[in-house]
Design a protein around this motif. Structure first.
Motif, PDB file in Angstrom:
ATOM      1  N   LYS A 111       0.840  -1.200   0.000  1.00  0.00           N
ATOM      2  CA  LYS A 111       0.000   0.000   0.000  1.00  0.00           C
ATOM      3  C   LYS A 111       0.874   1.248   0.000  1.00  0.00           C
ATOM      4  O   LYS A 111       1.719   1.421   0.879  1.00  0.00           O
ATOM      5  CB  LYS A 111      -0.930   0.003   1.218  1.00  0.00           C
ATOM      6  CG  LYS A 111      -1.966  -1.101   1.199  1.00  0.00           C
ATOM      7  CD  LYS A 111      -2.859  -1.031   2.431  1.00  0.00           C
ATOM      8  CE  LYS A 111      -3.888  -2.162   2.436  1.00  0.00           C
ATOM      9  NZ  LYS A 111      -4.725  -2.139   3.659  1.00  0.00           N
ATOM     10  N   LEU A 112       0.638   2.117  -0.990  1.00  0.00           N
ATOM     11  CA  LEU A 112       1.489   3.288  -1.180  1.00  0.00           C
ATOM     12  C   LEU A 112       0.660   4.489  -1.623  1.00  0.00           C
ATOM     13  O   LEU A 112      -0.136   4.392  -2.555  1.00  0.00           O
ATOM     14  CB  LEU A 112       2.549   2.987  -2.243  1.00  0.00           C
ATOM     15  CG  LEU A 112       3.512   4.107  -2.618  1.00  0.00           C
ATOM     16  CD1 LEU A 112       4.462   4.406  -1.468  1.00  0.00           C
ATOM     17  CD2 LEU A 112       4.312   3.727  -3.871  1.00  0.00           C
ATOM     18  N   VAL A 113       0.857   5.612  -0.950  1.00  0.00           N
ATOM     19  CA  VAL A 113       0.321   6.894  -1.424  1.00  0.00           C
ATOM     20  C   VAL A 113       1.504   7.702  -1.947  1.00  0.00           C
ATOM     21  O   VAL A 113       2.482   7.940  -1.218  1.00  0.00           O
ATOM     22  CB  VAL A 113      -0.403   7.664  -0.305  1.00  0.00           C
ATOM     23  CG1 VAL A 113      -0.812   9.051  -0.796  1.00  0.00           C
ATOM     24  CG2 VAL A 113      -1.629   6.890   0.153  1.00  0.00           C
ATOM     25  N   PHE A 114       1.432   8.093  -3.208  1.00  0.00           N
ATOM     26  CA  PHE A 114       2.556   8.739  -3.886  1.00  0.00           C
ATOM     27  C   PHE A 114       2.278  10.212  -4.125  1.00  0.00           C
ATOM     28  O   PHE A 114       1.260  10.586  -4.711  1.00  0.00           O
ATOM     29  CB  PHE A 114       2.817   8.047  -5.223  1.00  0.00           C
ATOM     30  CG  PHE A 114       3.937   8.651  -6.033  1.00  0.00           C
ATOM     31  CD1 PHE A 114       5.197   8.812  -5.492  1.00  0.00           C
ATOM     32  CD2 PHE A 114       3.716   9.040  -7.344  1.00  0.00           C
ATOM     33  CE1 PHE A 114       6.227   9.353  -6.242  1.00  0.00           C
ATOM     34  CE2 PHE A 114       4.746   9.580  -8.102  1.00  0.00           C
ATOM     35  CZ  PHE A 114       6.002   9.743  -7.545  1.00  0.00           C
ATOM     36  N   SER A 115       3.197  11.037  -3.679  1.00  0.00           N
ATOM     37  CA  SER A 115       3.133  12.478  -3.926  1.00  0.00           C
ATOM     38  C   SER A 115       3.655  12.743  -5.330  1.00  0.00           C
ATOM     39  O   SER A 115       4.858  12.810  -5.558  1.00  0.00           O
ATOM     40  CB  SER A 115       3.983  13.208  -2.881  1.00  0.00           C
ATOM     41  OG  SER A 115       4.083  14.581  -3.174  1.00  0.00           O
ATOM     42  N   TYR A 163      -1.977   1.503  -4.918  1.00  0.00           N
ATOM     43  CA  TYR A 163      -1.385   2.840  -4.754  1.00  0.00           C
ATOM     44  C   TYR A 163      -2.363   3.923  -5.198  1.00  0.00           C
ATOM     45  O   TYR A 163      -3.282   3.686  -5.989  1.00  0.00           O
ATOM     46  CB  TYR A 163      -0.076   2.952  -5.545  1.00  0.00           C
ATOM     47  CG  TYR A 163      -0.231   3.097  -7.044  1.00  0.00           C
ATOM     48  CD1 TYR A 163      -0.324   4.350  -7.646  1.00  0.00           C
ATOM     49  CD2 TYR A 163      -0.274   1.973  -7.876  1.00  0.00           C
ATOM     50  CE1 TYR A 163      -0.455   4.483  -9.022  1.00  0.00           C
ATOM     51  CE2 TYR A 163      -0.402   2.089  -9.244  1.00  0.00           C
ATOM     52  CZ  TYR A 163      -0.487   3.358  -9.818  1.00  0.00           C
ATOM     53  OH  TYR A 163      -0.619   3.488 -11.174  1.00  0.00           O
ATOM     54  N   ALA A 164      -2.128   5.094  -4.652  1.00  0.00           N
ATOM     55  CA  ALA A 164      -2.833   6.301  -5.081  1.00  0.00           C
ATOM     56  C   ALA A 164      -1.775   7.345  -5.398  1.00  0.00           C
ATOM     57  O   ALA A 164      -0.888   7.603  -4.575  1.00  0.00           O
ATOM     58  CB  ALA A 164      -3.768   6.808  -3.990  1.00  0.00           C
ATOM     59  N   ALA A 165      -1.830   7.915  -6.596  1.00  0.00           N
ATOM     60  CA  ALA A 165      -0.917   8.984  -6.995  1.00  0.00           C
ATOM     61  C   ALA A 165      -1.691  10.295  -7.014  1.00  0.00           C
ATOM     62  O   ALA A 165      -2.710  10.404  -7.701  1.00  0.00           O
ATOM     63  CB  ALA A 165      -0.321   8.692  -8.368  1.00  0.00           C
ATOM     64  N   LEU A 166      -1.213  11.268  -6.256  1.00  0.00           N
ATOM     65  CA  LEU A 166      -1.882  12.563  -6.157  1.00  0.00           C
ATOM     66  C   LEU A 166      -1.067  13.595  -6.919  1.00  0.00           C
ATOM     67  O   LEU A 166       0.092  13.869  -6.584  1.00  0.00           O
ATOM     68  CB  LEU A 166      -2.037  12.981  -4.694  1.00  0.00           C
ATOM     69  CG  LEU A 166      -3.234  12.379  -3.953  1.00  0.00           C
ATOM     70  CD1 LEU A 166      -3.168  10.859  -3.898  1.00  0.00           C
ATOM     71  CD2 LEU A 166      -3.336  12.941  -2.534  1.00  0.00           C
ATOM     72  N   ARG A 167      -1.682  14.126  -7.979  1.00  0.00           N
ATOM     73  CA  ARG A 167      -1.014  15.122  -8.813  1.00  0.00           C
ATOM     74  C   ARG A 167      -1.512  16.505  -8.428  1.00  0.00           C
ATOM     75  O   ARG A 167      -2.708  16.788  -8.552  1.00  0.00           O
ATOM     76  CB  ARG A 167      -1.323  14.858 -10.293  1.00  0.00           C
ATOM     77  CG  ARG A 167      -0.823  13.509 -10.788  1.00  0.00           C
ATOM     78  CD  ARG A 167      -1.317  13.253 -12.202  1.00  0.00           C
ATOM     79  NE  ARG A 167      -0.893  11.935 -12.702  1.00  0.00           N
ATOM     80  CZ  ARG A 167      -1.497  11.295 -13.686  1.00  0.00           C
ATOM     81  NH1 ARG A 167      -2.559  11.838 -14.289  1.00  0.00           N
ATOM     82  NH2 ARG A 167      -1.062  10.098 -14.064  1.00  0.00           N
ATOM     83  N   LYS A 236      -7.433   5.576   2.708  1.00  0.00           N
ATOM     84  CA  LYS A 236      -8.655   4.769   2.819  1.00  0.00           C
ATOM     85  C   LYS A 236      -9.018   4.114   1.488  1.00  0.00           C
ATOM     86  O   LYS A 236      -9.582   3.019   1.461  1.00  0.00           O
ATOM     87  CB  LYS A 236      -9.799   5.647   3.325  1.00  0.00           C
ATOM     88  CG  LYS A 236      -9.555   6.230   4.721  1.00  0.00           C
ATOM     89  CD  LYS A 236     -10.688   7.128   5.167  1.00  0.00           C
ATOM     90  CE  LYS A 236     -10.411   7.724   6.547  1.00  0.00           C
ATOM     91  NZ  LYS A 236     -11.485   8.651   6.985  1.00  0.00           N
ATOM     92  N   ALA A 237      -8.663   4.802   0.398  1.00  0.00           N
ATOM     93  CA  ALA A 237      -8.951   4.240  -0.925  1.00  0.00           C
ATOM     94  C   ALA A 237      -8.150   2.964  -1.181  1.00  0.00           C
ATOM     95  O   ALA A 237      -8.541   2.127  -2.006  1.00  0.00           O
ATOM     96  CB  ALA A 237      -8.653   5.274  -2.008  1.00  0.00           C
ATOM     97  N   LEU A 238      -7.043   2.789  -0.462  1.00  0.00           N
ATOM     98  CA  LEU A 238      -6.187   1.621  -0.664  1.00  0.00           C
ATOM     99  C   LEU A 238      -6.738   0.368  -0.001  1.00  0.00           C
ATOM    100  O   LEU A 238      -6.149  -0.709  -0.122  1.00  0.00           O
ATOM    101  CB  LEU A 238      -4.783   1.897  -0.130  1.00  0.00           C
ATOM    102  CG  LEU A 238      -4.059   3.106  -0.719  1.00  0.00           C
ATOM    103  CD1 LEU A 238      -2.637   3.170  -0.195  1.00  0.00           C
ATOM    104  CD2 LEU A 238      -4.066   3.073  -2.236  1.00  0.00           C
TER     105      LEU A 238
END
Length: 322
Positions: A111-115, A163-167, A236-238
């Motif tokens: 599980k990864l949240v990417f900036s 993962y979630a990538a936030l642009r 939470k989306a992960l």
């Protein structure tokens, strides 16, 4: 919950770390302190001084930490510098992310949240920019982040990485006790506030011939607290398999001159300007649509006005140098 935050000594990673700690989470920060000081670390967080290029150390950290998820902020971020030294950005941003992904795979972390960055889009064909827009970066910084996203997509398809990538675009403002303090500083709003504080004589405007209302670049600004809360929502989306791409921004753009005028209103200072030629790799207009994250995750900015954002930054910078 137990989280690893890479780049947690920085502005955005540090803000996210503080909010997670306030919510009762356990946080370990992994940072090489190349553009930050240890004094910027929240006292309640565990800290490992390390570089993502150190493959053995990041794997050891993941194996021992047994984290619920990783939030990945560690990166070089200066688009202008990336057009002079692209190799630094591909080695640190892309190579460092690959090391992190391989270490996650080796230790069973998924599980990864990417900036990420809106620089992935380059010069957009229309605004506000949607997540489905073409990805065509105009600088090596944006390319280094897009390559990182590409690796994540394949890791998701083949190895089940969630993962979630936030642009996002330009981040500013401050939370109580913590704000923007890059070393060296390269972002517009803190540089403008340095002029108001008497630490600089003037602010430079790069390019006055862009196809915009006053000839200067247009950018979308988001408060750092709103951005941090979006990263936490993305965790939470992960809970579900797959991956997510979200844009973050205010949905409205401001020219460089408008930002300076806002700072003049907030600070009451004149803020002299020096005009310089364009910098290579700077798109004319970058404004994001945040409709997707609003509809899917319920995100809502609490600081939508530019004057609000600058006022919180101004309060922080005055205390910082008091």
């Amino acid at each position: 919950m137990n989280f690893l935050v890479t780049g947690g000594a920085g502005y955005i990673g540090g803000t996210v770390s503080r909010i997670l700690l306030q919510q009762g989470a356990k946080v370990t920060i992994y940072d090489n302190l190349c553009h930050a000081k240890a004094s910027a670390l929240p006292a309640q967080a565990a800290f490992i001084q390390g570089d993502l290029l150190d493959r053995q150390l990041i794997e050891k950290t993941l194996r021992e930490g047994k984290f619920d998820a990783i939030l990945h902020f560690a990166a070089l971020i200066e688009a202008g510098e990336s057009m002079k030294k692209p190799e630094l950005y591909f080695r640190n941003n892309t190579g460092g992310t690959l090391n992190l992904l391989e270490a996650m795979l080796a230790t069973g972390q998924n599980k990864l949240v990417f900036s990420s960055t809106a620089a992935c889009y380059g010069e957009p064909e229309s605004t506000p920019i949607l997540e489905t827009a073409k990805l065509q970066p105009t600088n090596a910084y944006g390319e280094s982040k897009l390559l990182s996203e590409t690796m994540m997509r394949w890791m998701s398809e083949i190895h089940g990485l969630r993962y979630a990538a936030l642009r996002y675009f330009n981040v500013a403002g401050a939370i109580e006790g913590y704000g923007e303090a890059h070393e060296p500083e390269s972002h517009l709003i803190p540089l403008i506030l340095d002029v108001a504080l008497g630490r600089r004589q003037s602010i430079k405007i790069y390019g006055q011939d862009y196809p915009t209302a006053d000839g200067t670049c247009v950018r979308d600004y988001i408060h750092v607290q709103d951005l941090a809360e979006a990263h936490i929502l993305a965790l939470k989306a992960l809970e579900q398999p797959g991956h997510h791409i979200f844009n973050l921004g205010s949905g409205q753009g401001f020219t460089v001159r408008q930002v300076i005028e806002s700072a003049r209103r907030v600070t009451g200072h004149a803020i002299p300007v020096i005009e310089e030629p364009r910098r290579p790799g700077d798109p004319a207009v970058l404004v994001a649509s945040s409709d997707k994250i609003k509809s899917e995750l319920g995100w809502k900015p609490n600081f939508p006005e530019l004057d609000q954002i600058i006022a919180s930054a101004w309060e922080w910078h005055q205390k910082r140098y008091a």
